[in-house]
Write an enzyme that holds these catalytic residues in place. Structure first.
Site, PDB file in Angstrom:
ATOM      1  N   CYS A 268      74.058  45.912  -0.467  1.00 26.30           N
ATOM      2  CA  CYS A 268      74.001  47.379  -0.353  1.00 26.30           C
ATOM      3  C   CYS A 268      75.346  47.994   0.021  1.00 26.30           C
ATOM      4  CB  CYS A 268      72.942  47.782   0.670  1.00 26.30           C
ATOM      5  SG  CYS A 268      71.322  47.131   0.274  1.00 26.30           S
TER       6      CYS A 268
ATOM      7  N   HIS B  71      74.186  54.815   4.075  1.00 24.30           N
ATOM      8  CA  HIS B  71      73.296  54.058   3.195  1.00 24.30           C
ATOM      9  C   HIS B  71      71.853  54.422   3.544  1.00 24.30           C
ATOM     10  CE1 HIS B  71      71.302  51.019   1.009  1.00 24.30           C
ATOM     11  NE2 HIS B  71      71.114  50.189   2.010  1.00 24.30           N
TER      12      HIS B  71
ATOM     13  N   ASN C 105      65.307  52.828  -0.787  1.00 22.06           N
ATOM     14  CA  ASN C 105      66.606  52.164  -0.657  1.00 22.06           C
ATOM     15  C   ASN C 105      67.002  51.621  -2.031  1.00 22.06           C
ATOM     16  OD1 ASN C 105      68.651  50.312  -0.253  1.00 22.06           O
ATOM     17  ND2 ASN C 105      67.731  49.356   1.560  1.00 22.06           N
TER      18      ASN C 105
HETATM   19  N1  COA Z   1      52.127  49.227   5.635  1.00 25.70           N
HETATM   20  C1  COA Z   1      51.355  49.034   6.705  1.00 25.70           C
HETATM   21  N2  COA Z   1      51.652  48.143   7.664  1.00 25.70           N
HETATM   22  C2  COA Z   1      52.778  47.444   7.516  1.00 25.70           C
HETATM   23  C3  COA Z   1      53.640  47.601   6.420  1.00 25.70           C
HETATM   24  C4  COA Z   1      53.261  48.544   5.440  1.00 25.70           C
HETATM   25  N3  COA Z   1      54.020  48.771   4.348  1.00 25.70           N
HETATM   26  N4  COA Z   1      54.685  46.757   6.560  1.00 25.70           N
HETATM   27  C5  COA Z   1      54.508  46.093   7.707  1.00 25.70           C
HETATM   28  N5  COA Z   1      53.359  46.501   8.293  1.00 25.70           N
HETATM   29  C6  COA Z   1      52.771  46.038   9.545  1.00 25.70           C
HETATM   30  C7  COA Z   1      53.210  44.648   9.896  1.00 25.70           C
HETATM   31  O1  COA Z   1      52.391  43.694   9.245  1.00 25.70           O
HETATM   32  C8  COA Z   1      53.022  44.648  11.388  1.00 25.70           C
HETATM   33  O2  COA Z   1      51.662  44.446  11.662  1.00 25.70           O
HETATM   34  P1  COA Z   1      51.214  43.471  12.863  1.00 25.70           P
HETATM   35  O3  COA Z   1      51.775  44.094  14.102  1.00 25.70           O
HETATM   36  O4  COA Z   1      49.737  43.509  12.764  1.00 25.70           O
HETATM   37  O5  COA Z   1      51.838  42.148  12.552  1.00 25.70           O
HETATM   38  C9  COA Z   1      53.361  46.086  11.811  1.00 25.70           C
HETATM   39  O6  COA Z   1      53.262  46.863  10.606  1.00 25.70           O
HETATM   40  C10 COA Z   1      54.749  46.250  12.385  1.00 25.70           C
HETATM   41  O7  COA Z   1      55.653  45.572  11.557  1.00 25.70           O
HETATM   42  P2  COA Z   1      57.188  45.524  11.908  1.00 25.70           P
HETATM   43  O8  COA Z   1      57.907  44.677  10.923  1.00 25.70           O
HETATM   44  O9  COA Z   1      57.355  45.186  13.363  1.00 25.70           O
HETATM   45  O10 COA Z   1      57.583  47.066  11.713  1.00 25.70           O
HETATM   46  P3  COA Z   1      58.937  47.787  11.986  1.00 25.70           P
HETATM   47  O11 COA Z   1      58.728  48.930  12.871  1.00 25.70           O
HETATM   48  O12 COA Z   1      60.058  46.827  12.322  1.00 25.70           O
HETATM   49  O13 COA Z   1      59.270  48.389  10.558  1.00 25.70           O
HETATM   50  C11 COA Z   1      60.692  47.978   8.664  1.00 25.70           C
HETATM   51  C12 COA Z   1      59.491  47.502   9.457  1.00 25.70           C
HETATM   52  C13 COA Z   1      60.933  46.997   7.531  1.00 25.70           C
HETATM   53  C14 COA Z   1      60.411  49.347   8.111  1.00 25.70           C
HETATM   54  C15 COA Z   1      61.938  48.032   9.607  1.00 25.70           C
HETATM   55  O14 COA Z   1      62.051  46.834  10.352  1.00 25.70           O
HETATM   56  C16 COA Z   1      63.221  48.240   8.842  1.00 25.70           C
HETATM   57  O15 COA Z   1      63.432  49.270   8.231  1.00 25.70           O
HETATM   58  N6  COA Z   1      64.145  47.275   8.895  1.00 25.70           N
HETATM   59  C17 COA Z   1      65.375  47.364   8.144  1.00 25.70           C
HETATM   60  C18 COA Z   1      65.096  47.027   6.698  1.00 25.70           C
HETATM   61  C19 COA Z   1      66.261  47.351   5.779  1.00 25.70           C
HETATM   62  O16 COA Z   1      66.947  48.322   5.973  1.00 25.70           O
HETATM   63  N7  COA Z   1      66.463  46.495   4.769  1.00 25.70           N
HETATM   64  C20 COA Z   1      67.462  46.677   3.777  1.00 25.70           C
HETATM   65  C21 COA Z   1      68.827  46.588   4.351  1.00 25.70           C
HETATM   66  S1  COA Z   1      70.028  46.957   3.190  1.00 25.70           S
END
Ligand code: COA
Length: 315
Positions: A108, A242, A272
């Site tokens: 990215c 980004h 993204n």
């Molecule tokens: N819909 C509903 N629930 C979801 C879900 C979705 N699309 N995706 C994950 N969950 C659930 C998980 O299973 C988890 O459930 P559990 O507690 O029962 O296990 C819960 O939501 C929390 O998941 P978690 O991963 O802790 O959420 P988070 O607050 O960290 O958010 C992201 C997840 C991916 C949105 C966040 O971590 C993020 O944006 N990270 C950076 C990703 C990124 O930028 N990647 C590209 C970089 S270039």
């Protein structure tokens, strides 16, 4: 160098969060509050190379330059349907250019890396007019039954044309190897000498680790870039970050202690789009007349690797 033209192109298919609930255990409410994404453009009946060529043509038109005026083309891309030839060669043929070209894969953060390459080649006296095209289809990398990854991404292409000028004030790149946080394998062809099973693994992500890296790296890269240019955060007119997650953007905004109005956001409609996200955002801001001549713009991006970078330039 100076950015003298911008362009972008998006797939026609728009997938809303509600459409994802047809086949995923998710909700508009979860995706919106955790990421800021409401919908994304997804490749369906078009080819990424055609979007790349369209974005490149628009940027050339905007710059009032012709393909034959270009000295170099850099394409930032993570995946496309070809392993070889490189996408930049396909773009070169598509726009009718004849200059050298190369692809880079800096995830990215590819746009900032491409700017650094263009600026360095220009300073070395090798090039004057450079086309950068970022073209990405991350929706082809994710497993569409994995709600933790597929809801985040969208596809598209963004391009800029650079010409001689003194508008790039500072660029800083960084890398810190953490290859288990965001990765994907693709299978290679077997040979008589390789017996291990080839794995075909879709995009894997440790979301919270990526989140923490992104905030830390972007805050540091932007601070180093401003310091290098002798500019303080208040003097910057626009922060183009980004578009990975609105919560990442607001954490960086808090760190820099700057008002939200300085941080344009388009992740709502795009998701993204990997390295395309910065040039698409730049193009949309430019076309909506958000920038005035002389405005200072700080841009930052981060991605798998981890790699990251920031640039400060004058519009
Ligand atoms: N819909 C509903 N629930 C979801 C879900 C979705 N699309 N995706 C994950 N969950 C659930 C998980 O299973 C988890 O459930 P559990 O507690 O029962 O296990 C819960 O939501 C929390 O998941 P978690 O991963 O802790 O959420 P988070 O607050 O960290 O958010 C992201 C997840 C991916 C949105 C966040 O971590 C993020 O944006 N990270 C950076 C990703 C990124 O930028 N990647 C590209 C970089 S270039």
């Amino acid at each position: 160098m100076k950015i003298v033209g911008t362009g972008s192109a998006l797939p026609t298919k728009i997938v809303t969060n509600d459409m994802l609930t047809d086949f995923l255990d998710t909700s508009d409410e979860w995706i919106t509050t955790r990421t800021g994404v409401k919908s994304r453009h997804v490749i369906s009946n078009e080819k990424l190379e055609d979007l790349a060529i369209e974005a490149a043509r628009k940027a050339l038109d905007d710059a009032s330059l012709k393909a034959e005026d270009l000295d170099f083309i850099i394409c930032s891309n993570v995946v496309n349907e070809y392993v070889t030839p490189q996408l930049s060669c396909i773009i070169q043929g598509g726009i009718g250019a004849s200059c050298p070209c190369m692809d880079i894969n800096c995830a990215c953060a590819g746009f900032i890396h491409a700017l650094e390459i263009a600026e360095s080649f220009h300073k070395a006296g090798r090039v004057n007019n450079v086309l950068i095209v970022c073209a990405e289809e991350p929706t082809r990398m994710t497993d569409w039954s994995d709600r933790r990854t597929c809801v985040l991404f969208g596809d598209g292409a963004g391009a800029v044309v650079l010409a001689p000028g003194n508008n790039i004030r500072s660029i800083k790149l960084s890398a810190s190897s953490a290859t288990d946080k965001l990765w994907q394998y693709r299978p290679l062809h077997p040979t008589p000498y390789i017996t291990k099973d080839e794995q075909d693994v879709p995009l894997q992500m440790k979301g919270q680790d990526v989140f923490k890296f992104a905030v830390k790296a972007a805050s540091k890269d932007i601070s180093r870039t401003l310091e290098d240019a002798g500019v303080n955060a208040d003097e910057v007119d626009h922060y183009l970050l980004h578009q990975a997650n609105v919560r990442i953007i607001s954490a960086i905004q808090d760190y820099l202690n700057q008002p939200a109005e300085k941080f344009p956001v388009n992740i709502t409609d795009h998701g993204n789009s990997s390295s395309s996200s910065c040039p698409i955002l730049l193009d949309e801001c430019r076309r909506s007349s958000r920038f005035k001549d002389g405005d200072l713009i700080a841009m930052s991006a981060f991605g798998a690797g981890f790699v990251s970078g920031a640039v400060l330039f004058e519009w």
